[in-house]
Design an enzyme around this catalytic site. Structure first.
Site, short mmCIF file in Angstrom:
data_model
loop_
_atom_site.label_atom_id
_atom_site.label_comp_id
_atom_site.label_asym_id
_atom_site.label_seq_id
_atom_site.Cartn_x
_atom_site.Cartn_y
_atom_site.Cartn_z
N GLU A 107 0.82 -1.21 0.00
CA GLU A 107 0.00 0.00 0.00
C GLU A 107 0.87 1.27 0.00
O GLU A 107 1.75 1.42 0.85
CB GLU A 107 -0.94 -0.04 1.22
N THR B 178 -5.83 1.44 -5.42
CA THR B 178 -5.40 0.03 -5.33
C THR B 178 -6.07 -0.82 -6.41
O THR B 178 -5.44 -1.68 -7.02
CB THR B 178 -5.74 -0.58 -3.95
N HIS C 110 -1.35 3.11 4.75
CA HIS C 110 -2.39 3.86 4.04
C HIS C 110 -2.56 5.22 4.71
O HIS C 110 -2.52 5.32 5.94
CB HIS C 110 -3.71 3.08 4.07
N ASP D 5 1.68 -0.10 -4.88
CA ASP D 5 0.46 0.03 -5.69
C ASP D 5 0.32 1.41 -6.34
O ASP D 5 -0.11 1.53 -7.48
CB ASP D 5 -0.81 -0.37 -4.91
N HIS D 6 0.71 2.46 -5.62
CA HIS D 6 0.57 3.83 -6.13
C HIS D 6 1.25 4.77 -5.15
O HIS D 6 1.74 4.32 -4.10
CB HIS D 6 -0.90 4.22 -6.33
C1 GP9 Z 1 -8.68 -0.87 0.63
C2 GP9 Z 1 -7.27 -0.75 0.24
C3 GP9 Z 1 -6.84 0.67 0.14
O1 GP9 Z 1 -9.19 -2.16 0.54
O2 GP9 Z 1 -7.02 -1.45 -0.92
O3 GP9 Z 1 -7.46 1.28 -0.88
P1 GP9 Z 1 -6.92 2.56 -1.67
O4 GP9 Z 1 -7.50 3.75 -0.98
O5 GP9 Z 1 -5.45 2.60 -1.65
O6 GP9 Z 1 -7.45 2.33 -3.03
MN MN Z 2 -3.77 1.56 -2.26
#
Ligand code: GP9
Ligand code: MN
Length: 418
Positions: A39, A81, A196, A255-256
């Site tokens: 994340e 994500t 996150h 992921d980003h």
């Molecule tokens: C939520 C997690 C985080 O299930 O994948 O989401 P994001 O905000 O990064 O898309």
């Molecule tokens: Mn994410």
């Protein structure tokens, strides 16, 4: 009615993963695939320090034993994500707005779990969140996942939760039992959560001090990044103990971005730069990609790469030749010239020589601005020879093709077998 499909097919043909082009075709044949999405994990923390301490000591070590891509870009948009997941499995671009997982979760796709299922792989996702978040339950069913270990598969309590939910260390630990019960070979994706926004962490879980800047967000970010790095280390230890490690390839990837433009001032302080300009912003969209294959020595690969490339790369590693596909990525281990650019979802791109964003063309190596459209800042009528222009048109065309496929659900007209 799919009349555009042949043109798009012709365009993507040269991206097809081909046996003869890949340096590593089939090296991981029959192995399990463990793909871990980290994340909000950006590359700038790798091999970097905060207050004199390494931020990611485990990953810094592990990348020495892996193929490590240090110019690998995320290409996500509003679907965050889920956009990342979409690209990994389909090698199609996410949409310019909205989340394709929500808006087109029922389309027909030629996704990895479907393809791997034909080779007797068992496909799962592990993620301790509500199953309908990002419409994942629908998309996973649709694209051939056999099982989604969502929050109902975990014992989640106040003690093992922080911020968005279950702490990564507990998540991996509780996942082991499920993983060990799977039929092999499997394709298993893990999605972490602790790093996150807003990067909350309990005091006792913090191994390094906060950064000191005007951005509380950036200050906390390093601590949660380190926490996830430690969670990963523990997980890999557990994989070794269970014996799964030696029979698996590991793909670890951010992921980003986690730190937005909003924190540029603090970021420039951390990176010791005067400002973060548009060129720097693009470079900050790099996320780590590590591919660990048992028995292979580590190597750092600096060619420009992106999330769109994961599917064709993985298929070649597993030795799976598919007749045909509509996919926009290329195999990262291809010996043939790879595509000239990595497109970001907003039309920015990174090529070997240039970086284009917001009507500006930069020299990639130096960050020097060499052309700008619609402004006299460079003092010439055409504002410098725009070396980015030909690629920019290709990028627009490519994103447009991908969008046509998704918006029109065009893969339902495509015959993948003949
Ligand atoms: C939520 C997690 C985080 O299930 O994948 O989401 P994001 O905000 O990064 O898309
Ligand atoms: Mn994410």
């Amino acid at each position: 009615n799919g009349e555009e499909v042949p043109e798009i097919e012709e365009y993507v043909q040269e991206n097809q993963p081909k046996k003869e082009n890949s340096k590593l075709f089939g090296v991981a044949e029959g192995k399990n695939v463990i793909l871990i999405s980290l994340e909000s994990f950006q590359s700038f923390v790798i091999n970097n320090k905060v207050n004199g301490k390494e931020v990611t000591p485990f990953l810094n070590d592990f990348l020495e034993d892996s193929y490590y891509f240090d110019n690998f870009y995320h290409q996500t948009e509003q679907g965050k994500t889920s956009d990342h997941e979409f690209m990994i499995d389909n090698s199609l671009y996410p949409l310019p707005r909205g989340a394709v997982y929500f808006t087109h979760g029922n389309n027909e796709y030629n996704a990895l779990p479907n393809l791997l299922g034909e080779k007797d792989y068992y496909s799962t996702v592990f993620h301790a969140n509500n199953k309908s978040f990002w419409n994942r339950d629908v998309m996973y069913d649709n694209t051939g996942y056999d099982k989604y270990f969502d929050e109902e598969s975990y014992d989640i309590s106040d003690e093992n939760s922080v911020g968005w939910g279950m702490k990564d260390k507990d998540f991996f630990e509780q996942s082991m039992e499920h993983l060990e019960s799977l039929p092999q070979p499997f394709y298993s994706r893990f999605i972490t959560l602790t790093n996150h926004y807003p990067f909350d962490l309990d005091e006792e879980d913090a191994s390094i001090d906060r950064f000191d800047s005007s951005s509380n967000t950036l200050n906390k970010y390093f601590q949660t990044v380190r926490y996830t790095d430690e969670a990963l280390e523990q997980f890999i230890q557990q994989l070794k103990q269970s014996g799964i490690y030696e029979d698996s390839i590991l793909i670890i990837m951010g992921d980003h971005y986690g730190i937005s433009n909003f924190h540029n001032k603090a970021m420039s302080q951390y990176l010791d730069k005067e400002t973060i300009n548009d060129y720097d912003h693009v470079q900050l969209q790099r996320v780590p990609l590590l591919i660990h294959i048992p028995g292979h020595e580590g190597e750092t690969i600096s060619e420009v790469a992106g999330q769109i490339d994961v599917k064709p790369t993985l298929l070649n590693l597993l030795g799976i030749e598919i007749e045909k596909d509509i996919a926009f990525g290329t195999d990262l281990f291809s010996e043939e010239a790879r595509k000239d650019f990595i497109a970001l979802r907003d039309g920015s791109f990174i090529s070997e020589k240039y970086i284009y964003t917001k009507d500006q063309c930069y020299e990639r190596a130096t960050g020097e601005l060499i052309a700008k459209e619609g402004s006299g800042i460079l003092g010439t009528s055409d504002q410098g020879e725009n070396k980015c222009k030909p690629i920019k048109e290709q990028v627009e065309n490519e994103l447009n093709y991908s969008d046509k496929i998704v918006y029109g659900d065009l893969l339902r007209f495509y015959d993948f077998d003949s």
